[in-house]
Design a protein around this motif. Structure first.
Motif: not given
Ligand SMILES: NC(=O)c1ccc[n+]([C@@H]2O[C@H](COP(=O)([O-])OP(=O)(O)OC[C@H]3O[C@@H](n4cnc5c(N)ncnc54)[C@H](O)[C@@H]3O)[C@@H](O)[C@H]2O)c1
Length: 350
Positions: A14, A16, A35, A74, A77, A167
């Protein structure tokens, strides 16, 4: 001519996607690569954003065109990829929370220190115009003796949010619930305005969700190092979810902020600017960012400003405004909240 930075994203989920859109609007950066551990997701992302896809972290990091990595995996990680980036000589911007325990955060900071690379965090809400105005008023001493600070994140996540698997809602990777995942932006802003926290006394509960390990409701009393008092409350249990409220007060002024608007801007010693600020920003938010959905009302603009500051810091050989140490502060407060809730006692921050 200013350097153009090659940037890559780890994690095509999301947030990313927001990183990619944020990088695209930067005049001094180019999105080189992504990646992602789920190949179909990574390939789709790369096609959409016109960059290279890697499913192997080492190959991703060894790409010579890459200068800066953004970490969007996540929360629990973040450490492993951020440390690997440092070892490969790449600068690193890490999503909130930078990591979920202090030793894990310190491992990231030490790795970058040792490598001579720069690490920074993401607190996109710090780049709102209202955040800057309020911080300026604090720094100018306009509140007089600071007396009270309040942070309220009355948000909502439905059961499906937690049931999507993976997660979310798990201590090991999410590191906590309404405070660590959703409320951290609000907690960071409170400490940004009010200064360091001295001690907290907290209750946390899981009141209306099933199959989650973490809290969905929290209520905290705070004492700041300045002697001011305050409260913090963050939830994912308040349907339908509404705007975040932060209130900062002293014996010469009070400001109330609701998302990116002011609901109160009042000082004993008025300046000419105050009327302009009220005319432009005094309102109730129409769309509340994050209140009921992780990406509701979000635009890439604030992430872009966060990244722009990081790249300017590299150009100017200074620390970014949200350095790794700065990103650590909100996590430290939240971990103290959890300890207090667990032990039933006030917890002092070191
Ligand atoms: N700043 C903001 O407003 C905001 C908003 C939402 C989420 N976040 C943060 O962003 C981070 C991710 O949240 P999200 O909602 O995008 O999660 P998500 O689950 O939608 O996306 C995480 C992605 O990382 C991938 N991934 C996991 N381990 C990996 C690795 N070792 N190598 C490569 N890819 C890997 C997963 O397959 C997944 O596609 C969290 O830390 C969350 O707190 C920040």
């Amino acid at each position: 001519m200013a350097k153009k930075y090659g940037m890559g994203i780890i994690g095509a989920g999301m947030i990313g996607n927001f990183h990619a859109r944020a990088i695209k609007g930067l005049p001094n950066a180019e999105l080189i690569s992504v990646c992602e551990q789920v190949p179909e997701r990574g390939q789709k992302f790369a096609a959409e954003h016109g960059c290279a896809f890697y499913d192997d972290l080492t190959k991703f990091l060894n790409d010579d065109r890459l200068d800066v990595v953004t970490v969007a995996t996540p929360s629990g990680l973040h450490r492993d990829v951020a440390v690997a980036a440092a070892k490969a000589g790449k600068h690193c911007i890490v999503e909130k929370p930078i990591e979920i325990t202090l030793p894990r955060i310190d491992a990231i900071l030490e790795a970058h220190d040792k490598a001579g690379t720069t690490v920074g965090g993401i607190f996109n809400m710090r780049y709102e115009a209202t955040t800057k105005l309020l911080k300026q008023a604090v720094d100018q001493g306009r509140f007089g003796r600071m007396t009270f600070g309040m942070a309220f994140g009355p948000w909502w996540r439905d059961q499906a949010y937690y049931d999507q698997g993976g997660w979310r809602g798990k201590w090991e990777i999410d590191g906590g619930g309404a405070m660590m995942n959703q409320g951290i932006h609000t907690i960071d802003l409170l400490q940004y305005f009010m200064g360091p926290v001295k001690q907290v006394c907290a209750f946390t509960r899981t009141l209306c969700h099933e199959r989650i390990e973490v809290e969905d409701t929290s209520a905290v009393a705070v004492e700041f190092a300045s002697g001011a008092l305050g409260t913090m409350a963050c939830t994912t249990s308040m349907w339908p979810g509404h705007y975040r409220v932060i209130e900062v007060a002293g014996d010469r002024g009070t400001v109330g902020m609701a998302d990116a608007k002011f609901i109160f801007w009042q000082f004993a010693e008025e300046t000419e600017e105050d009327n302009r600020i009220r005319a432009e920003y005094l309102d109730f938010p129409k769309v509340s960012v994050g209140a009921a959905n992780p990406s509701a009302g979000m635009t890439p603009d604030l992430h872009r400003a966060n990244f722009a500051d990081f790249l300017a810091a590299l150009d100017e050989k200074r620390q970014p405004s949200i350095s790794g140490l700065e990103a650590r502060k909100a996590v430290q407060i939240i971990l103290a909240v959890y300890e207090s809730a667990r032990t039933g006692k006030p917890v002092a921050l070191q």
